[in-house]
Scaffold this motif. Sequence first.
Motif, PDB file in Angstrom:
ATOM      1  N   MET A 554       0.836  -1.208   0.000  1.00 33.73           N
ATOM      2  CA  MET A 554       0.000   0.000   0.000  1.00 33.73           C
ATOM      3  C   MET A 554       0.865   1.250   0.000  1.00 33.73           C
ATOM      4  O   MET A 554       0.571   2.230  -0.698  1.00 33.73           O
ATOM      5  CB  MET A 554      -0.911   0.006   1.235  1.00 33.73           C
ATOM      6  CG  MET A 554      -2.019  -1.006   1.221  1.00 33.73           C
ATOM      7  SD  MET A 554      -3.194  -0.716   2.565  1.00 33.73           S
ATOM      8  CE  MET A 554      -2.111  -0.738   3.995  1.00 33.73           C
ATOM      9  N   CYS A 555       1.931   1.219   0.792  1.00 36.64           N
ATOM     10  CA  CYS A 555       2.812   2.386   0.895  1.00 36.64           C
ATOM     11  C   CYS A 555       3.431   2.724  -0.455  1.00 36.64           C
ATOM     12  O   CYS A 555       3.614   3.902  -0.795  1.00 36.64           O
ATOM     13  CB  CYS A 555       3.889   2.104   1.939  1.00 36.64           C
ATOM     14  SG  CYS A 555       4.897   3.528   2.377  1.00 36.64           S
ATOM     15  N   PHE A 556       3.752   1.683  -1.237  1.00 35.62           N
ATOM     16  CA  PHE A 556       4.305   1.911  -2.582  1.00 35.62           C
ATOM     17  C   PHE A 556       3.309   2.680  -3.439  1.00 35.62           C
ATOM     18  O   PHE A 556       3.684   3.607  -4.176  1.00 35.62           O
ATOM     19  CB  PHE A 556       4.647   0.564  -3.216  1.00 35.62           C
ATOM     20  CG  PHE A 556       5.189   0.657  -4.613  1.00 35.62           C
ATOM     21  CD1 PHE A 556       6.497   1.031  -4.850  1.00 35.62           C
ATOM     22  CD2 PHE A 556       4.381   0.362  -5.713  1.00 35.62           C
ATOM     23  CE1 PHE A 556       6.998   1.113  -6.140  1.00 35.62           C
ATOM     24  CE2 PHE A 556       4.859   0.443  -6.998  1.00 35.62           C
ATOM     25  CZ  PHE A 556       6.179   0.821  -7.211  1.00 35.62           C
ATOM     26  N   CYS A 557       2.036   2.311  -3.344  1.00 33.57           N
ATOM     27  CA  CYS A 557       1.000   3.032  -4.095  1.00 33.57           C
ATOM     28  C   CYS A 557       0.859   4.467  -3.604  1.00 33.57           C
ATOM     29  O   CYS A 557       0.613   5.384  -4.390  1.00 33.57           O
ATOM     30  CB  CYS A 557      -0.334   2.291  -3.989  1.00 33.57           C
ATOM     31  SG  CYS A 557      -0.295   0.607  -4.637  1.00 33.57           S
ATOM     32  N   TRP A 558       1.020   4.686  -2.288  1.00 37.29           N
ATOM     33  CA  TRP A 558       0.964   6.044  -1.757  1.00 37.29           C
ATOM     34  C   TRP A 558       2.133   6.875  -2.276  1.00 37.29           C
ATOM     35  O   TRP A 558       1.986   8.062  -2.540  1.00 37.29           O
ATOM     36  CB  TRP A 558       0.977   6.006  -0.225  1.00 37.29           C
ATOM     37  CG  TRP A 558      -0.217   5.338   0.373  1.00 37.29           C
ATOM     38  CD1 TRP A 558      -1.407   5.057  -0.264  1.00 37.29           C
ATOM     39  CD2 TRP A 558      -0.344   4.840   1.706  1.00 37.29           C
ATOM     40  NE1 TRP A 558      -2.275   4.419   0.591  1.00 37.29           N
ATOM     41  CE2 TRP A 558      -1.657   4.272   1.813  1.00 37.29           C
ATOM     42  CE3 TRP A 558       0.484   4.802   2.826  1.00 37.29           C
ATOM     43  CZ2 TRP A 558      -2.114   3.694   2.990  1.00 37.29           C
ATOM     44  CZ3 TRP A 558       0.021   4.233   3.996  1.00 37.29           C
ATOM     45  CH2 TRP A 558      -1.264   3.679   4.078  1.00 37.29           C
ATOM     46  N   HIS A 559       3.289   6.252  -2.403  1.00 37.91           N
ATOM     47  CA  HIS A 559       4.443   6.955  -2.974  1.00 37.91           C
ATOM     48  C   HIS A 559       4.143   7.409  -4.399  1.00 37.91           C
ATOM     49  O   HIS A 559       4.506   8.521  -4.795  1.00 37.91           O
ATOM     50  CB  HIS A 559       5.674   6.042  -2.968  1.00 37.91           C
ATOM     51  CG  HIS A 559       6.427   6.038  -1.680  1.00 37.91           C
ATOM     52  ND1 HIS A 559       7.621   6.688  -1.498  1.00 37.91           N
ATOM     53  CD2 HIS A 559       6.139   5.454  -0.485  1.00 37.91           C
ATOM     54  CE1 HIS A 559       8.058   6.497  -0.267  1.00 37.91           C
ATOM     55  NE2 HIS A 559       7.174   5.752   0.374  1.00 37.91           N
ATOM     56  N   TYR A 560       3.480   6.531  -5.154  1.00 35.14           N
ATOM     57  CA  TYR A 560       3.175   6.925  -6.530  1.00 35.14           C
ATOM     58  C   TYR A 560       2.139   8.044  -6.571  1.00 35.14           C
ATOM     59  O   TYR A 560       2.218   8.939  -7.407  1.00 35.14           O
ATOM     60  CB  TYR A 560       2.673   5.718  -7.331  1.00 35.14           C
ATOM     61  CG  TYR A 560       2.607   5.987  -8.815  1.00 35.14           C
ATOM     62  CD1 TYR A 560       3.751   6.358  -9.519  1.00 35.14           C
ATOM     63  CD2 TYR A 560       1.416   5.891  -9.513  1.00 35.14           C
ATOM     64  CE1 TYR A 560       3.705   6.613 -10.875  1.00 35.14           C
ATOM     65  CE2 TYR A 560       1.356   6.144 -10.869  1.00 35.14           C
ATOM     66  CZ  TYR A 560       2.502   6.502 -11.544  1.00 35.14           C
ATOM     67  OH  TYR A 560       2.458   6.778 -12.885  1.00 35.14           O
ATOM     68  N   ALA A 561       1.186   7.983  -5.643  1.00 37.18           N
ATOM     69  CA  ALA A 561       0.224   9.088  -5.555  1.00 37.18           C
ATOM     70  C   ALA A 561       0.940  10.393  -5.222  1.00 37.18           C
ATOM     71  O   ALA A 561       0.608  11.458  -5.764  1.00 37.18           O
ATOM     72  CB  ALA A 561      -0.837   8.770  -4.502  1.00 37.18           C
ATOM     73  N   GLY A 562       1.930  10.325  -4.329  1.00 39.93           N
ATOM     74  CA  GLY A 562       2.713  11.514  -4.019  1.00 39.93           C
ATOM     75  C   GLY A 562       3.488  12.023  -5.222  1.00 39.93           C
ATOM     76  O   GLY A 562       3.586  13.244  -5.442  1.00 39.93           O
ATOM     77  N   ALA A 563       4.036  11.092  -6.026  1.00 51.39           N
ATOM     78  CA  ALA A 563       4.754  11.505  -7.236  1.00 51.39           C
ATOM     79  C   ALA A 563       3.816  12.203  -8.211  1.00 51.39           C
ATOM     80  O   ALA A 563       4.178  13.217  -8.829  1.00 51.39           O
ATOM     81  CB  ALA A 563       5.387  10.279  -7.900  1.00 51.39           C
ATOM     82  N   LEU A 564       2.606  11.679  -8.358  1.00 48.98           N
ATOM     83  CA  LEU A 564       1.632  12.324  -9.241  1.00 48.98           C
ATOM     84  C   LEU A 564       1.235  13.706  -8.716  1.00 48.98           C
ATOM     85  O   LEU A 564       1.025  14.651  -9.506  1.00 48.98           O
ATOM     86  CB  LEU A 564       0.391  11.444  -9.381  1.00 48.98           C
ATOM     87  CG  LEU A 564       0.595  10.100 -10.097  1.00 48.98           C
ATOM     88  CD1 LEU A 564      -0.714   9.312 -10.104  1.00 48.98           C
ATOM     89  CD2 LEU A 564       1.100  10.302 -11.515  1.00 48.98           C
TER      90      LEU A 564
END
Length: 618
Positions: A554-564
Amino acid sequence: MANFKGHALPGSFFLLFGLWWSVKYPLQYLSQKVNKKSHRIYCFQRVDAIEGGIKIIFALIGMLAEQFVPDGPHLYLYSGENRDWVKLMNWQHTTMYLFYGLSGVVDVFTYISQVVPQGLDRLMLSTAVFVEGCLFYYHVLHRPMLDQHIHSLLLIAIFSGACSTMLEVFLRDNIVLEMFRAGVTIIQGTWFWQIGVVLFQPWGGLVWDEKDHSNIMFLTMCFFWHWAAAVAILAINYTLAYCCIQRCRRGSGEPYIGLGVRQQKRDMSSQAAFLNGSDEDVLLGKQLWAKLPFGAMVCRAGWLQKGKLSCKEVPDGAAALFPARKVQQASPMPTSFLGSALRGTFFFIFGLWWSVRYPLKYLRRKADAESQPSYGVRRVEVFEGAVKAFFALAGILVEQFVPAGPHLQLYSPKTHSWMDLTHWHYTTMYLFFLLSGIVDVVSHSPLKLPLGLDRLSLSVALFIEGLLFCFRDYSDAGLDHHLHSLLAVAIFAGALCALLEVFHRDHIVLETFRTSSFLLQGSWLWQIGFVLSPPWGGPGWDQTDRSNFTFLTMCFCWHYAGALAVLAANSAASHCCNESCQLKFGDIDVELDCSMCIRKGNKSSSGALLPEGASDDK
């Protein structure tokens, strides 16, 4: 043939064709560019037919060798007495040669007949390479781990070449694809030799330990060193071809290159000089190959001399490339927070920069409707390449010369074991990003590198980075493996995106996606450092707790949301900045890529930072 000669023979065939293509395609591309002709030079078409004939001869030699060696099947496929198949391995190799022979036949018919559709020769070559890959994939099933791994690395080069050749069916005479095919063919040739040396030890000695994971780590790095050597050969041959073309232009008004001979009306004495240059070119490639290891003297453990193991001096540089196996198992090096943070910073800085630069470039291109990049944009790309090369070189030096680093030593003669290969893995990763930075710089030099080669080199660097993380030694560290598997998702996504940019240059969607993958890589490498080596001390996270796996996914997906979110914020800021510049300066075009303003109204005037009129409010 399941012996050293059976691997050296096809390796020599692939190496010869790869070396020839690395000379032929640059000459063809540069000579056509100088002559400004849309059609292909007739002499190069003749060369294609000669190539097909040589391919047929090599394939026939391979089939005869596989069938009629003393322990070969001699054209028998099934034994009625034993009720069993006869030497199916030799038959597999014969099938491989058969398809390359068919490819040579199509090459010849493409030249002598106008009925054959254009592109059929590339399609047949792609089919032959694909068949080779399928045969080798099922060739090593149920074999020892080391045997499977070393052939699996060969499959990377094979299927890469098959895909590249398939693209040539639709993108005929694309120099980037042709050079890539030449490179992977060279890699196939040298790696066949490597397989023969590792599995069959032509110089004697004990066999490699097939259960030692450190040997797999070393061979993974060694494969990419082969790739780096192939890139170096391509660069040398392209440079020599460019120098030859320039010499032809200075010496004659009709620079015409074909079949390695310069055609001139008056000066025929230069033919011998050009042919000598080609021989010297191949000699340089061989010298580079021989000098690839870290010196002519290396220690190989496992040589049996007078009944005991000892170190032996290997005077031949080519032999030094193939050190013997490690006997002792080494424990994997834990990820340090500082090393992970430094790598993450490298990617994150580039991601942040691109998240500002690409929206600005897109808005400016949309407003001006310019098809060609301006001088400022080119200058920024050169600066980018220099910074990338500097960061990569700094990373190589840090990985090698930290107190716990290998200090350029790969094998320890005292312990008869590899040094810490984790540092070498990261060194190999940085090496390819260094090559990518060099290509970025040289792309804007007088060498006239093909458009898209910079994106291809970046894609290769990312692809190799992902493979190195995939084949790392994680032992029983399941959480470590999971973290790096998630990282590989971002890496391969960026590699695919950069590869698509070779054919869709300046595509804002692809550039934005690549930027997001770099931001994700950078932030996730920092996350890996926090999880495995907390900077405040203490042990890392529990490697066996499945809840940690779920949370980190889940944290990996949150990182990608932060990148976006970072991308969106920087794109909005770029848009506002661009609008503000247009409102403030009117007919002044602000070149934000290089902090320079250029007046659009008068194209003959030079750049100026401020309006010239006295009435304007400066």
